[in-house]
Design an enzyme around this catalytic site. Structure first.
Site, PDB file in Angstrom:
ATOM      1  N   LYS A   1       0.835  -1.204   0.000  1.00  0.00           N
ATOM      2  CA  LYS A   1       0.000   0.000   0.000  1.00  0.00           C
ATOM      3  C   LYS A   1       0.871   1.256   0.000  1.00  0.00           C
ATOM      4  O   LYS A   1       0.666   2.165  -0.800  1.00  0.00           O
ATOM      5  CB  LYS A   1      -0.940  -0.017   1.220  1.00  0.00           C
ATOM      6  CG  LYS A   1      -1.900   1.146   1.286  1.00  0.00           C
ATOM      7  CD  LYS A   1      -1.429   2.208   2.244  1.00  0.00           C
ATOM      8  CE  LYS A   1      -2.353   3.416   2.203  1.00  0.00           C
ATOM      9  NZ  LYS A   1      -1.893   4.452   3.135  1.00  0.00           N
TER      10      LYS A   1
ATOM     11  N   ASP B   1      -6.028   0.643   0.316  1.00  0.00           N
ATOM     12  CA  ASP B   1      -6.078   0.931   1.743  1.00  0.00           C
ATOM     13  C   ASP B   1      -7.397   0.384   2.287  1.00  0.00           C
ATOM     14  O   ASP B   1      -8.132  -0.297   1.571  1.00  0.00           O
ATOM     15  CB  ASP B   1      -5.919   2.434   2.005  1.00  0.00           C
ATOM     16  CG  ASP B   1      -7.077   3.235   1.428  1.00  0.00           C
ATOM     17  OD1 ASP B   1      -8.028   2.648   0.877  1.00  0.00           O
ATOM     18  OD2 ASP B   1      -7.031   4.473   1.541  1.00  0.00           O
TER      19      ASP B   1
END
Length: 218
Positions: free
Chosen positions: A123, A141
């Site tokens: 991420k 996310d």
DNA sequence: CTCCCGATAT
DNA sequence: ATATCAGGAG
């Protein structure tokens, strides 16, 4: 009606585009290195909070070497309010160490190299690549993960597989901005525990609209 | 699957 | 007081 529906997917994306035309990253940064540090700090922490901390942090620490000079305790104090400060201080220092030793103090611009760096997961790597270097990427996310399932873009909990699936649904030149549109919607309307379906501009087509009913009406 | 942890809204 | 928010490593 099957779980997946490409027509519906595209309509949802079109409406997100219309409502959040220029959604962008909330993290404040001036260089790839600043964004990398900010993104490490943003783990389990709101972007607004990170911005408060980095405003001072980036004045004190300019280069990776600057983080290596101070003791962990000092760095912990400087990032304290973002939470998980011991972990994050360790991550930042380990990260800076690698940056200096292996990359001449420069932040790599591809996900594979970035994820080798301590404290940098996929991420974080995607955020840096996409927003600091402008290379198409999708950062999965918590919002992107949740809403992708709510919209039936995917039926999947693994972030890597979600990313893979999303890349088939979303045109490459919209990967970055769409990540931010979804995250924005997750923050403002489609909240984790109490989605505001009543006010949602997708409530007529969202496959999950009004599914979470309020059990406690006092 | 557990640990790491503070800030804000209610 | 308590719920909610929000990734990576071991």
């Amino acid at each position: 009606m099957s779980y997946f529906d490409e027509k519906r997917n595209q309509e949802i994306l079109a409406r997100l585009r219309k409502n959040y035309p220029d959604a962008k990253i909330k993290l404040k940064f001036k260089t790839p290195f600043e964004l990398l540090v900010a993104t490490i700090l943003s783990a389990q922490c709101t972007d607004d909070r990170v911005n408060i901390v980095t405003e001072k942090l980036f004045k004190k620490y300019k280069k990776p070497e600057d983080y290596l000079k101070v003791k962990n305790e000092e760095l912990e104090k400087d990032i304290y309010s973002t939470g998980f400060y011991k972990q994050k201080a360790k991550s930042i220092k380990a990260c800076c160490q690698v940056l200096v030793e292996k990359y001449g103090g420069k932040v790599p611009s591809n996900i594979e190299e970035l994820t080798k760096i301590p404290g940098v997961g996929r991420k974080t790597a995607s955020v840096v690549v996409g927003n600091a270097y402008g290379i198409p990427a999708i950062a999965v996310d918590t919002h992107v993960k949740r809403l992708s399932n709510i919209f039936h873009f995917v039926k999947e909990k693994n972030p890597d597989k979600i990313e893979e699936q999303l890349k088939k649904i979303i045109p490459e030149d919209e990967w970055i901005v769409t990540s931010h549109r979804i995250a924005t919607h997750g923050r403002l309307v489609c909240l984790a525990k109490n989605p505001k379906c009543e006010i949602c501009f997708l409530n007529d087509i969202c496959p999950s609209a009004f599914k979470v009913k309020k059990e406690k009406i006092k």
